[in-house]
Design a protein around this motif. Structure first.
Motif, PDB file in Angstrom:
ATOM      1  N   LEU A  78      53.866  44.160  35.390  1.00 57.78           N
ATOM      2  CA  LEU A  78      53.291  44.597  36.603  1.00 57.78           C
ATOM      3  C   LEU A  78      53.963  44.817  37.500  1.00 57.78           C
ATOM      4  O   LEU A  78      55.187  43.917  38.336  1.00 57.78           O
ATOM      5  N   THR A 115      46.633  44.074  40.361  1.00 61.87           N
ATOM      6  CA  THR A 115      46.832  43.797  38.862  1.00 61.87           C
ATOM      7  C   THR A 115      46.205  45.265  38.309  1.00 61.87           C
ATOM      8  O   THR A 115      46.196  46.338  39.316  1.00 61.87           O
ATOM      9  N   PRO A 116      46.356  45.604  36.741  1.00 59.41           N
ATOM     10  CA  PRO A 116      46.799  47.163  36.595  1.00 59.41           C
ATOM     11  C   PRO A 116      46.021  47.441  36.848  1.00 59.41           C
ATOM     12  O   PRO A 116      44.388  47.452  36.813  1.00 59.41           O
ATOM     13  N   GLN A 133      41.255  38.910  32.676  1.00 59.17           N
ATOM     14  CA  GLN A 133      41.970  39.820  33.033  1.00 59.17           C
ATOM     15  C   GLN A 133      43.332  39.264  33.489  1.00 59.17           C
ATOM     16  O   GLN A 133      44.310  40.215  33.078  1.00 59.17           O
ATOM     17  N   ARG A 134      43.221  38.026  34.117  1.00 62.37           N
ATOM     18  CA  ARG A 134      44.731  37.256  34.633  1.00 62.37           C
ATOM     19  C   ARG A 134      44.979  37.267  33.667  1.00 62.37           C
ATOM     20  O   ARG A 134      46.754  36.982  33.670  1.00 62.37           O
ATOM     21  N   ALA A 145      47.137  39.995  31.807  1.00 65.17           N
ATOM     22  CA  ALA A 145      48.241  40.578  32.749  1.00 65.17           C
ATOM     23  C   ALA A 145      49.382  39.687  32.763  1.00 65.17           C
ATOM     24  O   ALA A 145      50.599  39.658  32.815  1.00 65.17           O
TER      25      ALA A 145
END
Lengths: 428, 455
Positions: A252, A321-322, B140-141, B144
């Motif tokens: 990230l 965020t990707p 999504q978090r 990640a």
């Protein structure tokens, strides 16, 4: 919420003839006692080319003294049923013990022996052993951890290598191995004496008996004050944006922005800290609401006001965020920080921040070890250990226009940006 | 001038009674583990539900955790901003934590604001919204977060340990946050179903400590959490797995500057005489700074910043784990020393060391209830393991009753080096040859970052 009566402490402060500050706080709710000994030195006093000396020295203090063999400091504390540790910061080094109250004298014996009789027990073998330990500590926390080098990169970028905060507390790897016995001896001679230390005892004891013990164990050492080698020089404002990009073994992208602020215990510090509550605390804080919830350009964001004797920075960190470009996150953070000078804080925002702050002051008071640390920091920075009430009051006096003023004064100009990107990626 | 050559004698013993712990069964069938303590007007109120990653179906790892994450994003018509603000307004701290065997709602509140906090908790507990937008964002978090964990040797070694120590068929092998491929396929409907089937009706217990009136706690608990039936009988799930014997699992992390080493063995659950003996043995082996492992690997050899062994317990089993980060170049040397300490303790474990361990545990027990946070831990142990309410008052007697022979027996039963689980997460090219050379009796087995065996 009125918690003022819980913020009043019946403290005694004494100064021994050799200059040692002694702060006593009696609390008989539990059968325990905490000893917190603060030396007024830290990494700001590392010799040139020997970064990490103050921190390595802290390790050496556990390697034994004339009457306490290597390894026995922890042993004696454990055998009493207690615990011990130490921490080096930029300008302080703190040694602390928590143990059953009947063993107070053991803690004072241990601390005083290494204050007065450290040097004769020092050996090359002990030093080389702890150099390897500290190198491993650096590997574990910094070099082998994702984003592990980000704080030292940020401090170097903002303050520069000549500033007291410009090098890492643990030291650069190639410096740690260069520290020799003469460096250790010099550091001890210069900074480790009762005139440059502050001792807090908190817990279940009798005032007179404790003071007598302190005199008995520490009174024989000669002490002298140590003059500061540095002075606070405001950094603000930066003339232009400083940028650094670091490739790391990460997935990230991490964006960190730093805005120079002020130094500790100024009126502005409290105002910025209060503003930080609104920026950072809770899901409805300004940064989280905008970056994580509304725009969803970051998977996490936080802010932190680092503020100490020789300067401060407001640090905002976001994990991108990707799929989102880091520049978009950077721009959003800058936009938010720029908008603070005109931000209309709602009464609810102000109230929730105040209430959260009050509880932030109250909850840690449960723990005697934390409380003794707080007293010692107040004693060092304000020359008055009994400052909890004063400290909270300066926050509660902050008005919304004060916070807007902070936005204008500190967050409208240039900043430093540190970007961590995956090695070999295409994020640059 | 004091005589510095000897440790000072302790002062007179200070009489002190540990706080009373009560188990209260309320009129509505709720069970509260209660302990009144402290002088500050603060309360900890925890709701512990018997649902955790152990309930994730195979192939759906991470489901319970994601459900727990979503609970306080939307509830009773309030969005996450409102929920967060409501707690902030009353100066309370609230968080939900999902673990292997439980989901824990933790509230830290001022005593005078407690009812409002409990009311908010109950709304989150019984009326979560699970909106699509919250689900998509939080998923999504989580993904990640999993991507980040794959870059951390420490996180990887934890996931690998779970899978290979317990064996992939065990419910304990499932990482709380799941795997990338399992979290990616979770839908919001899966979350709702999991909540309804595994969480909402599952037995919940209450842990309350601080300055809280007992009758008020009973009334508020029944008012906001309603009626529930007594807990059903849960069955022991035996995680015994011996596949790892004779192996060293090696997870490649190219370029790693340190190796993460895990050495572990399964132990019985509490309460158990064997476990109590092992806690004392662990104190000597690696439970403290001045224990054998740390004194050897850190203070003598400088291989590490620190190495420790810990005994940790779940409801149906315990584990003793030695864990540390070691300079890559010292990997095999460090592992050699760790194993030698496991061997040595069977040969020279002494009565003196046992007495020192007993000293520590009996004296430290009196400091166990300083804060409400510490007290919650004690209450949770009583809940989880079924200890009697006077367990900590009689703790010193239990510790002092452990004999040298009992300790020797558990050393021989559980710490045999041949039977230990061993894993290394590090730079394969730099460590594999030496591992093979130094441990010819063990097969070096390569794994990926999720603990799957690779060729």
């Amino acid at each position: 919420m009125n918690i003022n009566k819980h913020l009043k402490f019946d403290l005694q402060k004494h100064k021994l003839e050799n200059g040692l500050d002694v702060v006593l706080y009696r609390d008989t709710s539990n059968p325990l006692v905490c000893v917190n000994l603060l030396y007024k030195t830290g990494s700001v006093n590392d010799p040139a080319g020997k970064t990490g000396t103050a921190h390595l020295f802290e390790h050496m203090m556990f390697q034994g003294s004339v009457n306490v063999e290597k390894g026995k400091h922890f042993y004696h504390i454990q055998q009493a049923g207690g615990s011990a540790n130490a921490a080096t910061s930029y300008e302080t080094t703190v040694y602390h013990e928590k143990l059953p109250a009947e063993y107070l004298e053991t803690a004072l014996w241990l601390e005083s022996d290494r204050m007065g009789y450290f040097l004769p027990a020092l050996t090359e073998e002990k030093l080389q052993n702890q150099i390897e330990v500290v190198k491993n500590e650096r590997l574990e926390r910094t070099d082998n951890a994702p984003y592990g080098t980000s704080w030292e990169n940020l401090m170097d970028l903002v303050f520069g290598p000549e500033h007291p905060y410009g090098h890492p507390i643990i030291g650069h790897m190639d410096h740690i191995g260069q520290i020799n016995l003469d460096d250790i001896r010099s550091f001890f001679g210069e900074y480790y004496n009762p005139g440059n230390a502050s001792l807090v005892i908190a817990g279940n004891f009798e005032y007179d008996a404790a003071l007598k013990m302190v005199n008995n164990y520490f009174g024989e050492f000669s002490g002298y004050p140590v003059r500061d080698k540095h002075e606070y020089v405001p950094l603000t404002p930066l003339k232009h944006i400083r940028h650094r990009m670091v490739e790391d073994k990460i997935e990230l992208v991490k964006v960190t922005l730093a805005f120079p602020t002020t130094n500790f215990f100024t009126a502005d510090e409290a105002r910025i800290n209060m503003l930080n509550e609104l920026l950072n605390e809770g899901k409805n804080s300004i940064l989280k609401r905008e970056l994580v919830y509304n725009k969803q350009i970051a998977v996490g964001v936080s802010s932190y006001h680092f503020c100490s004797k020789y300067g401060g920075i407001m640090v905002v960190t976001a994990f991108v965020t990707p799929g989102v470009k880091w520049q978009a996150v950077r721009d959003e953070i800058v936009s938010i920080m720029r908008s603070l000078k005109n931000y209309e804080f709602t009464p609810e925002e102000i109230e929730k921040s105040r209430n959260r702050l009050i509880s932030d002051f109250l909850y840690p008071l449960e723990q005697l070890a934390g409380l003794s640390q707080i007293f010692n920091y107040y004693n060092y920075y304000l020359d008055n250990p009994d400052s909890v009430e004063y400290d909270l009051k300066r926050y509660l006096e902050v008005k919304d226009e004060d916070m807007r003023e902070m936005g204008k004064k500190y967050f409208s100009d240039a900043y430093a940006e540190l970007i961590y990107v995956p090695k070999g990626g295409t994020n640059a | 001038m004091p005589d510095r050559s000897l440790q000072p004698a302790p002062l007179d013993h200070i009489p002190f009674d540990l706080p009373e712990i009560e188990i209260i069964d309320t009129p509505a069938g709720n069970r509260i583990y209660y302990c009144s303590q402290g002088k500050l007007p603060v309360v900890r109120y925890n709701v512990v539900t018997d649902c955790g990653s152990k309930d994730d179906p195979a192939g759906w790892e991470g489901l319970c955790n994601l459900m727990a994450v979503l609970l306080d994003e939307n509830a009773a018509g309030m969005d996450s901003f409102r929920i967060s603000d409501e707690f902030a307004m009353i100066g309370a701290r609230f968080k939900i934590e999902s673990a292997t065997e439980s989901v824990n709602f933790g509230l830290q509140s001022l005593s005078e604001m407690l009812e409002k906090g409990i009311e908010l908790m109950s709304k989150i507990y019984f009326d979560p919204g699970f909106t699509e937008s919250d689900f998509e964002r939080e998923k999504q978090r989580e993904i990640a977060g999993l991507m980040h964990m794959k870059t951390s040797p420490k996180s990887i070694s934890g996931v690998v340990f779970d899978k290979l120590f317990y064996g992939s068929g065990s419910v304990y092998s499932r990482p709380e946050h799941g795997y990338l491929n399992t979290v990616e396929k979770i839908s919001n409907n899966d979350i709702r179903e999991f909540y309804n089937r595994n969480f909402r009706g599952r037995y919940r217990s209450f842990l309350v400590t601080g300055r809280a009136d007992k009758q008020e706690i009973i009334t508020l608990t029944d008012k906001y959490f309603g009626r529930q039936e007594a807990a059903g009988v849960t069955h022991s799930t035996d995680p015994e797995n011996t596949e790892f014997r004779g192996k060293i699992y090696l997870t490649d992390f190219p370029g790693a500057l340190q190796s993460e080493i895990y050495v572990a063995q399964l132990l019985p659950p509490p309460p158990s005489d064997e476990l109590r003996a092992m806690m004392l043995v662990n104190y000597i082996l690696g439970g403290q700074f001045s224990s054998r492992l740390n004194m050897n690997l850190r203070e003598k050899n400088g291989y590490t910043y620190g190495v420790h062994s810990n005994v940790t317990s779940l409801k149906y089993h315990s584990v003793i784990i030695t864990e540390g980060s070691f300079d890559t170049q010292k990997t095999s040397g460090a592992l050699t020393e760790i194993i030698s300490e496991y061997s040595r303790i069977a040969q020279d474990f002494s009565e003196k060391e046992l007495n020192e361990a007993k000293d520590y545990f009996t004296k430290a027990n009196r400091l166990r209830f300083e804060t409400t946070g510490q007290s919650v831990l004690a209450l949770n142990a009583i809940r989880r393991y079924g200890f009697p309410t006077d367990y900590y008052k009689k703790y010193a007697d239990l510790i002092n009753a452990v004999t040298y022979d009992q300790c020797l027996a558990v050393i021989n039963k559980f710490l045999n080096p041949d039977n230990l689980f061993i894993s290394v997460t590090g730079d394969k090219v730099n460590v594999i040859d030496e591992l093979r050379e130094k441990f010819p009796g063990r097969e070096v087995v390569l794994t990926d970052a999720e603990g799957n065996l690779v060729q």
